[in-house]
Motif scaffolding. Structure first.
Motif, PDB file in Angstrom:
ATOM      1  N   LYS A  87      -4.425   4.026   5.843  1.00  0.00           N
ATOM      2  CA  LYS A  87      -4.540   4.165   7.282  1.00  0.00           C
ATOM      3  C   LYS A  87      -3.316   3.537   7.945  1.00  0.00           C
ATOM      4  N   PRO A  88      -2.987   3.947   9.152  1.00  0.00           N
ATOM      5  CA  PRO A  88      -1.831   3.346   9.845  1.00  0.00           C
ATOM      6  C   PRO A  88      -1.931   1.824   9.937  1.00  0.00           C
ATOM      7  N   GLU A  89      -3.128   1.306  10.058  1.00  0.00           N
ATOM      8  CA  GLU A  89      -3.304  -0.147  10.150  1.00  0.00           C
ATOM      9  C   GLU A  89      -3.042  -0.872   8.828  1.00  0.00           C
ATOM     10  N   ASP A  90      -2.829  -0.114   7.751  1.00  0.00           N
ATOM     11  CA  ASP A  90      -2.439  -0.732   6.480  1.00  0.00           C
ATOM     12  C   ASP A  90      -0.932  -0.995   6.418  1.00  0.00           C
ATOM     13  N   THR A  91      -0.186  -0.531   7.396  1.00  0.00           N
ATOM     14  CA  THR A  91       1.252  -0.740   7.429  1.00  0.00           C
ATOM     15  C   THR A  91       1.573  -2.229   7.470  1.00  0.00           C
ATOM     16  N   ALA A  92       2.369  -2.684   6.488  1.00  0.00           N
ATOM     17  CA  ALA A  92       2.688  -4.104   6.379  1.00  0.00           C
ATOM     18  C   ALA A  92       3.624  -4.306   5.193  1.00  0.00           C
ATOM     19  N   VAL A  93       4.148  -5.513   5.081  1.00  0.00           N
ATOM     20  CA  VAL A  93       4.826  -5.943   3.856  1.00  0.00           C
ATOM     21  C   VAL A  93       3.773  -6.561   2.954  1.00  0.00           C
TER      22      VAL A  93
END
Length: 124
Positions: A87-93
């Motif tokens: 999901k877009p909210e999984d975007t992270a380092v």
């Protein structure tokens, strides 16, 4: 000194999958719990998942439960994070890190020896 190197990040569309890999070197790895933590831009570091030294216990944060799977191969000194239905909210380092004890209530700050991380971006 233990060194952790993450790989496998990238740019994917929502609903797609990625598998992250954490490679350990430098000292004994198989007696440590290993976790994945993540940090999105402008946000705090969050705990994602952890696996016990023998692979028999795992723990997931609520946002990823049912979508992510953590596993390890002590013979290869590797830990994996299979991420499905991103999901877009999984975007992270995403970084892997170790802990000298097992807990069913880990927080990100319980882990040490973080790697530098790999970027995961989920976007159309």
């Amino acid at each position: 000194q233990l060194q952790l190197v993450e790989s496998g990040g990238g740019l994917v569309q929502p609903g797609e999958s990625l598998t992250l890999t954490c490679a350990a070197s430098g000292r004994t790895f198989c007696n440590l719990a290993v976790g994945w933590i993540r940090q999105a831009p402008g946000k705090e570091v969050d705990f994602v998942a952890a696996v016990a030294w023998n692979g028999l216990n795992t723990l997931y944060s609520d946002p990823v439960k049912g979508r992510f799977t953590i596993s390890r191969d002590n013979g290869k000194s590797m830990v994996y994070l299979q991420m499905n239905n991103l999901k877009p909210e999984d975007t992270a380092v995403y970084s892997c890190a170790t802990a000298t004890y097992w807990s069913f209530s880990y927080r990100a700050e319980d882990f040490t020896s973080w790697g530098k991380g790999t970027q995961v971006t989920v976007s159309w």
